[in-house]
Design an enzyme around this catalytic site. Structure first.
Site, PDB file in Angstrom:
ATOM      1  CE1 TYR A 153     -39.412  25.219   5.474  1.00  0.00           C
ATOM      2  CE2 TYR A 153     -37.613  26.805   5.400  1.00  0.00           C
ATOM      3  CZ  TYR A 153     -38.833  26.354   4.942  1.00  0.00           C
ATOM      4  OH  TYR A 153     -39.478  27.045   3.932  1.00  0.00           O
TER       5      TYR A 153
HETATM    6  P1  NAD Z   1     -48.864  28.495   4.196  1.00  0.00           P
HETATM    7  O1  NAD Z   1     -48.856  27.851   5.535  1.00  0.00           O
HETATM    8  O2  NAD Z   1     -49.538  29.803   4.007  1.00  0.00           O
HETATM    9  O3  NAD Z   1     -49.427  27.472   3.100  1.00  0.00           O
HETATM   10  C1  NAD Z   1     -49.137  26.102   3.137  1.00  0.00           C
HETATM   11  C2  NAD Z   1     -50.376  25.349   2.651  1.00  0.00           C
HETATM   12  O4  NAD Z   1     -50.037  23.946   2.612  1.00  0.00           O
HETATM   13  C3  NAD Z   1     -51.572  25.490   3.599  1.00  0.00           C
HETATM   14  O5  NAD Z   1     -52.736  25.818   2.868  1.00  0.00           O
HETATM   15  C4  NAD Z   1     -51.702  24.095   4.232  1.00  0.00           C
HETATM   16  O6  NAD Z   1     -53.042  23.722   4.552  1.00  0.00           O
HETATM   17  C5  NAD Z   1     -51.137  23.218   3.112  1.00  0.00           C
HETATM   18  N1  NAD Z   1     -50.702  21.931   3.651  1.00  0.00           N
HETATM   19  C6  NAD Z   1     -49.937  21.724   4.753  1.00  0.00           C
HETATM   20  N2  NAD Z   1     -49.829  20.400   4.976  1.00  0.00           N
HETATM   21  C7  NAD Z   1     -50.528  19.771   3.993  1.00  0.00           C
HETATM   22  C8  NAD Z   1     -50.800  18.419   3.705  1.00  0.00           C
HETATM   23  N3  NAD Z   1     -50.355  17.429   4.481  1.00  0.00           N
HETATM   24  N4  NAD Z   1     -51.570  18.131   2.630  1.00  0.00           N
HETATM   25  C9  NAD Z   1     -52.069  19.123   1.842  1.00  0.00           C
HETATM   26  N5  NAD Z   1     -51.860  20.419   2.085  1.00  0.00           N
HETATM   27  C10 NAD Z   1     -51.091  20.738   3.162  1.00  0.00           C
HETATM   28  O7  NAD Z   1     -47.310  28.615   3.830  1.00  0.00           O
HETATM   29  P2  NAD Z   1     -46.523  29.259   2.591  1.00  0.00           P
HETATM   30  O8  NAD Z   1     -45.583  30.232   3.158  1.00  0.00           O
HETATM   31  O9  NAD Z   1     -47.425  29.657   1.487  1.00  0.00           O
HETATM   32  O10 NAD Z   1     -45.660  27.966   2.175  1.00  0.00           O
HETATM   33  C11 NAD Z   1     -45.657  27.407   0.903  1.00  0.00           C
HETATM   34  C12 NAD Z   1     -44.257  26.919   0.607  1.00  0.00           C
HETATM   35  O11 NAD Z   1     -43.347  28.024   0.642  1.00  0.00           O
HETATM   36  C13 NAD Z   1     -43.684  25.884   1.549  1.00  0.00           C
HETATM   37  O12 NAD Z   1     -43.029  24.867   0.821  1.00  0.00           O
HETATM   38  C14 NAD Z   1     -42.672  26.669   2.361  1.00  0.00           C
HETATM   39  O13 NAD Z   1     -41.630  25.864   2.865  1.00  0.00           O
HETATM   40  C15 NAD Z   1     -42.180  27.635   1.325  1.00  0.00           C
HETATM   41  N6  NAD Z   1     -41.526  28.845   1.827  1.00  0.00           N
HETATM   42  C16 NAD Z   1     -42.193  29.687   2.670  1.00  0.00           C
HETATM   43  C17 NAD Z   1     -41.549  30.809   3.167  1.00  0.00           C
HETATM   44  C18 NAD Z   1     -42.200  31.736   4.131  1.00  0.00           C
HETATM   45  O14 NAD Z   1     -41.496  32.548   4.747  1.00  0.00           O
HETATM   46  N7  NAD Z   1     -43.522  31.722   4.285  1.00  0.00           N
HETATM   47  C19 NAD Z   1     -40.222  31.068   2.784  1.00  0.00           C
HETATM   48  C20 NAD Z   1     -39.577  30.205   1.905  1.00  0.00           C
HETATM   49  C21 NAD Z   1     -40.247  29.100   1.440  1.00  0.00           C
END
Ligand code: NAD
Length: 242
Positions: A153
């Protein structure tokens, strides 16, 4: 004086949940029409019903190359223009590398890195032609610090960080701004895949922020005057030790 976003159109990938959904909501409150892109059709429908007529659903599985390539045409068909791309969808693998499957590694790198590049590649000619546009990519603090418990990741987010900085310089003379927002732990569905012990520790120490905090940061980036680029924004829970 913050820049008004009224009348703009944004595309938000991963819009059905977490950071994408919270950001879509803030954008709509600021007068933006938002095309929420996700593979989760039920989640997308529920989100758009809640957010009202300026939330436009577009079901795309970004890991399906043909479907992914239809991002720009789908947005233009549904909303007529595109001013802002928030390339946010991503997934997570943590833990020891020896426990990861090759398929899992491929899937996550494809979504977190290749899809971001393909989405940006898809919209850039259109934005260059218009001489304007904003691209914000969701990175992670893991793209700025070599987090030992999530080698795959973290590496994906280092790649995205590099992509943002290099692409920004290629398109800066076309009126296009490219930025990344890099959160620490955020309370979203993604954390379900965290090692249980780390999640427990983070919750106990209050080192998790809400998706709305990240949405605020994206809005800050987008509402700077056009001659100002916030290239990287790292947002951490104050109690987070990293
Ligand atoms: P989340 O799981 O709540 O949302 C992710 C969304 O992406 C979901 O709605 C999912 O259905 C969609 N998704 C996944 N695969 C897909 C695909 N193949 N096609 C279309 N849609 C798809 O997660 P989040 O925390 O909101 O994550 C969003 C971003 O934030 C990501 O890039 C993640 O790496 C980043 N991020 C998250 C965190 C954390 O702690 N949650 C921290 C740093 C960065």
């Amino acid at each position: 004086m913050p820049l008004s976003l009224k009348g703009k159109v944004a595309a938000v990938t991963g819009g059905a949940s977490g950071i994408g959904l919270a950001t879509a909501k803030e954008m709509i409150n600021a007068g933006v029409r938002v095309v929420l892109i996700d593979r989760d059709e039920a989640g997308l429908t529920a989100a758009c019903n809640k957010l009202g007529e300026n939330a436009i659903p577009l079901v795309i599985d970004l890991l399906d190359p043909q479907s992914c390539a239809r991002l720009l045409s789908g947005v233009l068909e549904k909303a007529g223009q595109l001013d802002i791309l928030f390339a946010n969808a991503g997934s997570y693998i943590g833990g020891d590398l020896t426990d990861a499957s090759s398929e899992g590694i491929d899937r996550m790198l494809n979504l977190n890195v290749n899809v971001v590049m393909k989405n940006v590649h898809n919209v850039l000619p259109y934005m260059i032609e218009r001489g304007a546009g904003d691209i914000v990519v969701t990175g992670s603090v893991a793209g700025h610090f070599a987090v030992p418990w999530e080698p795959v990741y973290a590496a994906s987010k280092w790649a995205v960080n590099c992509f943002v900085q290099t692409t920004r310089r290629q398109v800066k003379d076309h009126g296009i701004r490219v930025a990344s927002v890099s959160p620490g732990p955020v309370a979203s569905a993604l954390l379900a895949d965290w090692p249980e012990e780390n999640l427990k520790k983070a919750k106990e120490s209050g080192s998790i922020i809400e998706p709305e905090v990240v949405a605020d940061a994206v809005m800050y980036i987008l509402t700077r005057p056009r001659n100002v680029t916030i290239r990287d924004m790292v947002i951490l829970p104050s109690a987070f030790d990293m």
